[in-house]
Design an enzyme around this catalytic site. Structure first.
Site, PDB file in Angstrom:
ATOM      1  N   ASP A  71       3.505  -3.153  -4.083  1.00 49.27           N
ATOM      2  CA  ASP A  71       3.276  -3.584  -2.701  1.00 49.27           C
ATOM      3  C   ASP A  71       2.061  -4.502  -2.611  1.00 49.27           C
ATOM      4  O   ASP A  71       1.203  -4.525  -3.510  1.00 49.27           O
ATOM      5  CB  ASP A  71       3.003  -2.378  -1.796  1.00 49.27           C
ATOM      6  N   ASP A  72       1.997  -5.241  -1.500  1.00 48.29           N
ATOM      7  CA  ASP A  72       0.794  -5.936  -1.026  1.00 48.29           C
ATOM      8  C   ASP A  72       0.469  -7.259  -1.701  1.00 48.29           C
ATOM      9  O   ASP A  72      -0.563  -7.854  -1.419  1.00 48.29           O
ATOM     10  CB  ASP A  72      -0.444  -5.029  -1.082  1.00 48.29           C
ATOM     11  N   HIS A 122       7.716  -6.793   3.041  1.00 44.05           N
ATOM     12  CA  HIS A 122       6.681  -5.780   3.324  1.00 44.05           C
ATOM     13  C   HIS A 122       5.910  -6.150   4.590  1.00 44.05           C
ATOM     14  O   HIS A 122       4.746  -5.813   4.724  1.00 44.05           O
ATOM     15  CB  HIS A 122       5.740  -5.662   2.124  1.00 44.05           C
ATOM     16  N   HIS A 126       1.196  -7.301   7.696  1.00 37.08           N
ATOM     17  CA  HIS A 126       0.649  -6.040   7.156  1.00 37.08           C
ATOM     18  C   HIS A 126      -0.531  -5.581   8.013  1.00 37.08           C
ATOM     19  O   HIS A 126      -1.549  -5.100   7.518  1.00 37.08           O
ATOM     20  CB  HIS A 126       0.219  -6.210   5.691  1.00 37.08           C
ATOM     21  N   HIS A 217       0.555  -1.051  -6.591  1.00 39.01           N
ATOM     22  CA  HIS A 217       0.124  -2.228  -5.833  1.00 39.01           C
ATOM     23  C   HIS A 217      -0.294  -3.319  -6.810  1.00 39.01           C
ATOM     24  O   HIS A 217      -1.126  -3.061  -7.697  1.00 39.01           O
ATOM     25  CB  HIS A 217      -1.047  -1.872  -4.914  1.00 39.01           C
TER      26      HIS A 217
END
Length: 256
Positions: A71-72, A122, A126, A217
């Site tokens: 993620d991210d 995602h 965010h 991540h």
């Protein structure tokens, strides 16, 4: 959805308690208890994606293998290092990218795709308060991320991971309308809090089993540092690492 069942049950108990206990004076205490219990269950369901409280998320796979998900990203410092290791080990992973970062680093998004990895949505922003966005604002945020990915790759992602793993009734409606599959996880590495690579390796290896989806991540140096050893430990444990789409038996992109 569990939320609807819990809400209906709470309303029913609330009404029956008023009928049965109003004359006794205990009704208000029971009302308060029911309200607190309802709020506690709702909070638990909101912050625990595995609970499938508001919507059904894919948290485990169907095959006797595992999937690595990140993620991210994309991150110009750490994502390339992770990609180098994945390429060297012959492992395919899934990257749930933040739209504004993909927009800023399109060459990284292309590299992820060209090397055979899956790209998922995602959210665009965010934002720390994304769980409190209105339905329209949430829909625009997710659509924006999808459009960024589609514009760069010519592919429309179907996999979506809610930021922070937080869900609510608005998510259920937006994901349904945008035909996105919510993807959670079954093993959390807590790499955002890890002080060194051994914390990540030990935490994942103590829990990971066949059919697990592992949350990592790719914007963390400590995660990049852990990848080579983590993959080797998984293989030594007899765990085959496969693409998420193969593990969960779902297509990652819309058909053109």
């Amino acid at each position: 959805m569990k939320h609807n069942i819990v809400t209906g049950t709470a309303i029913t108990i609330f009404a029956l308690s008023g009928i049965i206990f109003w004359e006794t004076g205990f009704a208000w205490l029971i009302f308060i208890f029911i309200a607190l219990a309802y709020l506690a269950l709702t909070a638990y369901g909101s912050f625990n994606i595995q609970a499938n409280y508001f919507l059904k998320s894919i948290n485990t796979g169907k095959r006797k293998s595992i999937a690595l998900t990140f993620d991210d990203g994309p991150d110009p410092d750490t994502t390339p290092k992770i990609l180098d290791i994945l390429k060297e080990k012959g492992v395919k992973a899934t990257f749930f990218v933040i739209g504004k970062r993909a927009e800023k680093f399109p060459e990284l998004l292309r590299r992820i795709d060209e090397e055979g990895h899956i790209i998922g949505n995602h959210s665009y922003s965010h934002h720390t308060m994304i769980a409190f966005f209105s339905k329209d604002k949430l829909a625009k945020d997710l659509e924006h991320c999808t459009s960024i990915i589609s514009g760069i790759l010519g592919k429309t992602p179907k996999f979506y991971r809610p930021p922070f793993g937080v869900t609510n009734p608005r998510y259920a409606r937006v994901l349904r309308e945008q035909k996105l599959d919510s993807v959670g996880w079954s093993v959390r590495s807590f790499d955002t809090k890890a002080q060194n690579k051994y914390e990540i390796i030990n935490r994942v290896m103590s829990k990971v089993r066949a059919r697990d989806i592992v949350l990592l991540h790719d914007n963390r140096k400590v995660t990049a540092d852990s990848m080579e050893d983590l993959i080797e430990h998984c293989l030594q444990k007899g765990l085959k690492i496969e693409p998420l789409s193969k593990l969960i038996q779902r297509e990652p992109y819309e058909e053109n």
